[in-house]
Structure formats: structure tokens, C-alpha cells
Design an enzyme around this catalytic site. Structure first.
Site, PDB file in Angstrom:
ATOM      1  N   CYS A   1       0.834  -1.219   0.000  1.00  0.00           N
ATOM      2  CA  CYS A   1       0.000   0.000   0.000  1.00  0.00           C
ATOM      3  C   CYS A   1       0.857   1.253   0.000  1.00  0.00           C
ATOM      4  CB  CYS A   1      -0.889   0.049   1.241  1.00  0.00           C
ATOM      5  SG  CYS A   1      -2.056  -1.282   1.348  1.00  0.00           S
TER       6      CYS A   1
HETATM    7  C1  BEZ Z   1       0.494  -4.593   1.813  1.00  0.00           C
HETATM    8  O1  BEZ Z   1      -0.097  -3.587   1.424  1.00  0.00           O
HETATM    9  O2  BEZ Z   1       1.696  -4.644   1.790  1.00  0.00           O
HETATM   10  C2  BEZ Z   1      -0.291  -5.777   2.292  1.00  0.00           C
HETATM   11  C3  BEZ Z   1      -1.497  -5.605   2.934  1.00  0.00           C
HETATM   12  C4  BEZ Z   1      -2.193  -6.689   3.400  1.00  0.00           C
HETATM   13  C5  BEZ Z   1      -1.677  -7.964   3.175  1.00  0.00           C
HETATM   14  C6  BEZ Z   1      -0.474  -8.122   2.502  1.00  0.00           C
HETATM   15  C7  BEZ Z   1       0.232  -7.020   2.047  1.00  0.00           C
END
Ligand code: BEZ
Length: 211
Positions: A45
Site C-alpha cells: 500500500c
Molecule cells: C500490503 O499492502 O503490503 C499488504 C497488505 C495486506 C496484506 C499483505 C500485504
């Protein structure tokens, strides 16, 4: 609730990192991209928000507003912003909705229980100035989105809004487009003065009209 192409995008009021909004009013006459994040302070994200922020000018040029959403609250989003600036080299320049009540996530069916009962998947909704949903995309949490692809679809949607055309596989700005089958050859000759190539009765290509 499942949101399908052509549906009116569900309206809502929410608190965001740029203050409270009423979604349809906030969109105004613009196109909009609403995209969800599983959670704050997560690695994928963080890179996506930086990538959208770096290319915001390209969305502005297409009269398109960006807005993110995740199930954390605005206070959490605000503390995450400095990490995004530090690690991605760009300040966040569009709002993120605080959705701790999961109102937006539920309205847009962003929680997929087979993936997680609590976190949103990576949804993307492109919404037109008529407030109708033009594109839905769903990515798993582990795959970051491709900004080029979102811009490419936006270009296609904005083009077909103005001309009776469709865009072929892998189309990008400047490539030939397909003349809609609703247009006769006679009308096509008038509407597309650059001419067209007829590969089949149902497959006619013409240079992109706006180029
Ligand atoms: C991420 O945004 O890195 C992420 C969020 C939830 C699960 C796995 C990765």
C-alpha cells in the site's frame, strides 16, 4: 452489495485526510478513481500511494480525482503519510477515507471473506462524470496495482465517451481504434475522415480521432 458496471456508484459521507466529504458532491463533474487498501502501514500500500501521488498530474490532466480508502481511521492515515513521504519521495496529494466503520467497504463490496473477514482487497472503481461505474478491478492484497494500466483504461473510457469506437488489446494513446459495429461504412467515411481499414465486416480500424 455488488457494484457492477453501469451502476450508479454508491454515494456516502465520510471523514478523509482532507476533511469530511459527501462523495458525489466531492466528485462534481470530474471522473473519479476510488481505490481500497487492505490496511495502513503495510508495504505494498505504501508503494501504491506513492505511485498514485507521483502521477497525480496525469490524472488531473484527465479531469480525474483520486481517492483512497482503508478500514483504518483518519488519525492512522495521517500518521502513515509521513512514512509515505519519507520512503516514496512524494507527499500524499489526494484524500484517503477513514473507513473504520466499514461503511464504504461494505457499500462497494471491498471485503472478500475468502481473502480476509476484516481487510479490504485492492479494489479499483473508475466512476464517470455521470456517477456511473465504468470499470471495476479486484487485486489480491499481495499484488500492487499498475498505474499505467489505470491511466490506459481511463484514456480508453474517455475516448469511447466521445466517439463511436472501441479500443483493441493492448491499445494505448495514439494507436488505431476500432469503429463500433453500430456505424455503417458510409457513416464511418464521414465520421472518420482519416479513413479506415476493413479487415472484416466486423473489424474496421481507424486512426485515433483525437490525434
Ligand atoms: C500490503 O499492502 O503490503 C499488504 C497488505 C495486506 C496484506 C499483505 C500485504
Amino acid at each position: 452489495m455488488t457494484v457492477r458496471l453501469g451502476d450508479v456508484a454508491p454515494d456516502f459521507t465520510a471523514d478523509t485526510t482532507e476533511g469530511p466529504i459527501s462523495f458525489h458532491q466531492w466528485l462534481g463533474d470530474s471522473w473519479g478513481i476510488l481505490f481500497s487498501h487492505p490496511k495502513d502501514f503495510t508495504p505494498v500500500c505504501t508503494t501504491e500511494l506513492g505511485a498514485f501521488a507521483k502521477r497525480k498530474a496525469e490524472f488531473d490532466a484527465r479531469n480525474t480525482k483520486l481517492i483512497g480508502v482503508s478500514v483504518d481511521d483518519v488519525a492512522s492515515h495521517n500518521s502513515w503519510k509521513s512514512d509515505i513521504a519519507e520512503t516514496q519521495g512524494t507527499a500524499l496529494n489526494f484524500p484517503i477515507i477513514g473507513d473504520e466503520s466499514r461503511t464504504v467497504a461494505t457499500l462497494y463490496d471491498m471485503i472478500h471473506p475468502n481473502a480476509s473477514d476484516t481487510l479490504t482487497v485492492r479494489s479499483v472503481f473508475i466512476i464517470g462524470p455521470d456517477k456511473k461505474v465504468k470499470l471495476t478491478l479486484t487485486y489480491p492484497a499481495s499484488t500492487g496495482r499498475n498505474i499505467d494500466e489505470i491511466l490506459r483504461v481511463l484514456d480508453s473510457l474517455q475516448l469511447v465517451d466521445r466517439f463511436p469506437v472501441a479500443t483493441p488489446a493492448d491499445w494505448k494513446q495514439g494507436d488505431d481504434v476500432i469503429i463500433a459495429n453500430s456505424v455503417s461504412d458510409e457513416d464511418a467515411a464521414v465520421r472518420f475522415p482519416q479513413g479506415f481499414r476493413k479487415l472484416k465486416d466486423y473489424l474496421r480500424l481507424t486512426p485515433q480521432p483525437t490525434k
